[in-house]
Motif scaffolding. Sequence first.
Motif, PDB file in Angstrom:
ATOM      1  N   THR A  28       0.748  -1.177   0.138  1.00 28.94           N
ATOM      2  CA  THR A  28      -0.044  -0.042   0.049  1.00 28.94           C
ATOM      3  C   THR A  28       0.944   1.305   0.167  1.00 28.94           C
ATOM      4  O   THR A  28       0.479   2.357  -0.743  1.00 28.94           O
ATOM      5  N   ALA A  29       1.735   1.166   0.715  1.00 25.37           N
ATOM      6  CA  ALA A  29       2.915   2.263   0.802  1.00 25.37           C
ATOM      7  C   ALA A  29       3.619   2.669  -0.619  1.00 25.37           C
ATOM      8  O   ALA A  29       3.613   3.824  -1.120  1.00 25.37           O
ATOM      9  N   LEU A  30       3.962   1.334  -1.251  1.00 26.67           N
ATOM     10  CA  LEU A  30       4.683   1.741  -2.518  1.00 26.67           C
ATOM     11  C   LEU A  30       3.538   2.276  -3.638  1.00 26.67           C
ATOM     12  O   LEU A  30       3.833   2.953  -4.442  1.00 26.67           O
ATOM     13  N   LYS A  31       2.317   1.827  -3.405  1.00 23.65           N
ATOM     14  CA  LYS A  31       1.085   2.410  -4.402  1.00 23.65           C
ATOM     15  C   LYS A  31       1.231   3.875  -4.119  1.00 23.65           C
ATOM     16  O   LYS A  31       1.072   4.809  -4.979  1.00 23.65           O
ATOM     17  N   GLN A  32       1.231   4.194  -3.011  1.00 28.08           N
ATOM     18  CA  GLN A  32       1.207   5.688  -2.630  1.00 28.08           C
ATOM     19  C   GLN A  32       2.534   6.405  -2.779  1.00 28.08           C
ATOM     20  O   GLN A  32       2.476   7.662  -2.885  1.00 28.08           O
ATOM     21  N   SER A  33       3.612   5.773  -3.009  1.00 24.79           N
ATOM     22  CA  SER A  33       4.702   6.625  -3.675  1.00 24.79           C
ATOM     23  C   SER A  33       4.912   6.991  -4.759  1.00 24.79           C
ATOM     24  O   SER A  33       5.706   7.873  -5.248  1.00 24.79           O
ATOM     25  N   ASP A  34       3.693   6.461  -5.533  1.00 25.46           N
ATOM     26  CA  ASP A  34       3.695   7.218  -6.939  1.00 25.46           C
ATOM     27  C   ASP A  34       4.995   6.970  -7.809  1.00 25.46           C
ATOM     28  O   ASP A  34       5.462   7.773  -8.417  1.00 25.46           O
ATOM     29  N   SER A  84       7.582   5.840  -0.026  1.00 22.53           N
ATOM     30  CA  SER A  84       8.873   5.271  -0.465  1.00 22.53           C
ATOM     31  C   SER A  84       9.669   4.439   0.527  1.00 22.53           C
ATOM     32  O   SER A  84      10.027   3.330   0.629  1.00 22.53           O
ATOM     33  N   VAL A  85      10.093   5.139   1.400  1.00 22.60           N
ATOM     34  CA  VAL A  85      10.905   4.816   2.536  1.00 22.60           C
ATOM     35  C   VAL A  85      10.188   3.796   3.418  1.00 22.60           C
ATOM     36  O   VAL A  85      10.634   2.812   3.621  1.00 22.60           O
ATOM     37  N   ILE A  86       8.835   4.160   3.492  1.00 24.71           N
ATOM     38  CA  ILE A  86       8.084   3.245   4.465  1.00 24.71           C
ATOM     39  C   ILE A  86       7.983   1.966   3.788  1.00 24.71           C
ATOM     40  O   ILE A  86       8.034   0.673   4.283  1.00 24.71           O
ATOM     41  N   GLY A  87       7.455   1.955   2.393  1.00 25.92           N
ATOM     42  CA  GLY A  87       7.349   0.691   1.642  1.00 25.92           C
ATOM     43  C   GLY A  87       8.494  -0.137   1.706  1.00 25.92           C
ATOM     44  O   GLY A  87       8.481  -1.317   1.891  1.00 25.92           O
TER      45      GLY A  87
END
Length: 105
Positions: free
Chosen positions: A18-24, A32-35
């Motif tokens: 989900t974080a990578l989706k939000q990293s665009d 990106s860091v969280i993902g």
Amino acid sequence: MPWVVLVIAAFMELVWATALKQSDGFTRLWPSVIGLSVALLSVVVLSVALRDLPVGTAYAVWVGLGSLGVAVTGMVVLGESVTPSRVACLALILIGVIGLKAVEG
């Protein structure tokens, strides 16, 4: 206890995907860091579960629950389509995970 650890690792799959989706596409720093961080941590936690579980079972459950969680999050939070066939397929994944737990004990 290894099954609890495995479920935690699978939940981390949901977080990092989900974080990578939000990293665009890695254009936004913090998602990106969280993902990437949670993805690495998820693999580390999976490796802890692998001390006591067979690799095939553990990996199938990790990926299955992670995929299921990401798909449900997509439908509930991100507004992705909810169709009967999609829900049925996701239910089959859950049935498979429950079956693997039942036969592994």
